[in-house]
Design a protein around this motif. Structure first.
Motif, PDB file in Angstrom:
ATOM      1  N   ARG A 108       2.724  -3.417   8.276  1.00  0.00           N
ATOM      2  CA  ARG A 108       2.905  -4.916   7.213  1.00  0.00           C
ATOM      3  C   ARG A 108       4.007  -4.965   6.572  1.00  0.00           C
ATOM      4  O   ARG A 108       4.422  -6.144   7.107  1.00  0.00           O
ATOM      5  CB  ARG A 108       1.794  -5.496   6.527  1.00  0.00           C
ATOM      6  CG  ARG A 108       0.654  -4.894   6.904  1.00  0.00           C
ATOM      7  CD  ARG A 108      -0.732  -5.520   6.117  1.00  0.00           C
ATOM      8  NE  ARG A 108      -0.518  -4.937   5.121  1.00  0.00           N
ATOM      9  CZ  ARG A 108      -1.471  -4.018   4.648  1.00  0.00           C
ATOM     10  NH1 ARG A 108      -2.480  -3.412   6.295  1.00  0.00           N
ATOM     11  NH2 ARG A 108      -1.495  -2.973   4.233  1.00  0.00           N
ATOM     12  N   GLY A 109       4.581  -3.426   6.215  1.00  0.00           N
ATOM     13  CA  GLY A 109       5.853  -4.025   5.806  1.00  0.00           C
ATOM     14  C   GLY A 109       7.473  -4.163   7.021  1.00  0.00           C
ATOM     15  O   GLY A 109       8.309  -4.692   6.388  1.00  0.00           O
ATOM     16  N   LYS A 133      -1.168   0.984   9.072  1.00  0.00           N
ATOM     17  CA  LYS A 133      -1.507  -0.715   8.978  1.00  0.00           C
ATOM     18  C   LYS A 133      -0.204  -0.998   7.542  1.00  0.00           C
ATOM     19  O   LYS A 133       0.335  -1.686   7.617  1.00  0.00           O
ATOM     20  CB  LYS A 133      -2.633  -0.923   8.611  1.00  0.00           C
ATOM     21  CG  LYS A 133      -3.514  -0.544   9.521  1.00  0.00           C
ATOM     22  CD  LYS A 133      -4.716  -1.096   9.433  1.00  0.00           C
ATOM     23  CE  LYS A 133      -5.611  -0.755  10.352  1.00  0.00           C
ATOM     24  NZ  LYS A 133      -7.278  -1.813  10.167  1.00  0.00           N
ATOM     25  N   ALA A 134      -0.259  -0.438   6.638  1.00  0.00           N
ATOM     26  CA  ALA A 134       0.595  -0.732   5.657  1.00  0.00           C
ATOM     27  C   ALA A 134       2.173  -0.364   5.585  1.00  0.00           C
ATOM     28  O   ALA A 134       3.689  -1.495   5.772  1.00  0.00           O
ATOM     29  CB  ALA A 134       0.301  -0.096   3.943  1.00  0.00           C
ATOM     30  N   THR A 135       2.236   0.384   6.423  1.00  0.00           N
ATOM     31  CA  THR A 135       3.596   0.554   7.108  1.00  0.00           C
ATOM     32  C   THR A 135       3.891  -0.224   7.782  1.00  0.00           C
ATOM     33  O   THR A 135       5.255  -1.346   8.119  1.00  0.00           O
ATOM     34  CB  THR A 135       3.818   2.212   8.082  1.00  0.00           C
ATOM     35  OG1 THR A 135       3.028   3.626   6.876  1.00  0.00           O
ATOM     36  CG2 THR A 135       5.528   2.104   7.713  1.00  0.00           C
ATOM     37  N   ALA A 156      -4.900   3.533   7.618  1.00  0.00           N
ATOM     38  CA  ALA A 156      -4.381   2.922   6.570  1.00  0.00           C
ATOM     39  C   ALA A 156      -3.292   2.757   6.139  1.00  0.00           C
ATOM     40  O   ALA A 156      -2.601   1.345   5.892  1.00  0.00           O
ATOM     41  CB  ALA A 156      -5.115   3.094   5.009  1.00  0.00           C
TER      42      ALA A 156
END
Length: 229
Positions: A142-143, A138-140, A135
């Motif tokens: 997306r950033g 994925k956030a990294t 998770a």
């Protein structure tokens, strides 16, 4: 005494994070009385990031804020350098562009990511490590897509960072440090970032580009040696 809260050492560098390495060098250059405390969970620190320092004035996060605090205490990271505008531009180039190449090399590479997961997040219980870190990853990523660099292929990214590397090498053609004969603030940013690039746990196009450039590698080593003395 100042306590520097930093990510742990790894891949041959004093810390996984080039910003933590920079903070160490700032403290050294300032002649501060300091100690390190390793931490892999930055959520409770300012901006939820590391490095951070604990001082008599409270906790201060972010390497730039650490620099500003040390300067308020009398530290001088520029010395006789007069062309601070150029130095400032180099710092921004390194920290606001080159850094994201390092992140993508580590977090976006399918062969390197499993190594990063096990090294960065060893404190997370094994049963939870994959879902938790997946998770975060994925956030990294997306950033980085939002930032823009994540939209490019590794080959395209090499083309984008090449002018940065050439700019550093050009500055070093006639001097040992970016701003001349004296080590100064831009060197703490640039050398730490070059060290992070070459410290890739597996070879990448970027790590090999820097590792095979003797001007860049000798410079990074020169700064590291100076700060370790």
């Amino acid at each position: 005494m100042i306590t520097l809260v930093t990510y742990q050492e790894g891949f041959g560098q004093p810390s996984f994070s080039p910003f933590c390495v920079k903070a160490m060098w700032l403290l050294q250059a300032a002649g501060a009385d300091w100690q390190r405390e390793d931490c892999n969970d930055p959520r409770k620190f300012p901006q939820a990031k590391l490095p951070a320092i604990r001082t008599s004035e409270g906790v201060i996060g972010d390497s730039h804020n650490i620099q500003a605090y040390l300067e308020r205490q009398g530290a001088d990271f520029w010395g006789s350098v007069t062309d601070r505008t150029t130095g400032h531009a180099f710092i921004r180039m390194v920290e606001e562009h080159m850094y994201f190449h390092v992140v993508l090399d580590r977090w976006g590479n399918e062969k390197i990511w499993p190594i990063i997961r096990e090294e960065y997040f060893a404190a997370v219980p094994a049963l939870l490590r994959r879902p938790v870190t997946g998770a975060i990853r994925k956030a990294t990523l997306r950033g980085l897509m939002a930032q823009g660099l994540g939209r490019f292929s590794p080959k395209e990214r090499l083309g984008r960072i090449e002018p940065d590397l050439q700019a550093i090498a050009t500055r070093l053609a006639n001097a040992p440090f970016l701003m001349g004969d004296q080590i100064s603030l831009p060197d703490y940013s640039a050398a730490a970032m070059l060290g992070a690039i070459t410290a890739s746990p597996l070879p990448t196009g970027l790590s090999e580009r820097v590792a095979n450039d003797h001007v860049l590698t000798e410079y990074a080593g020169r700064v590291a040696d100076r700060m370790a003395a």
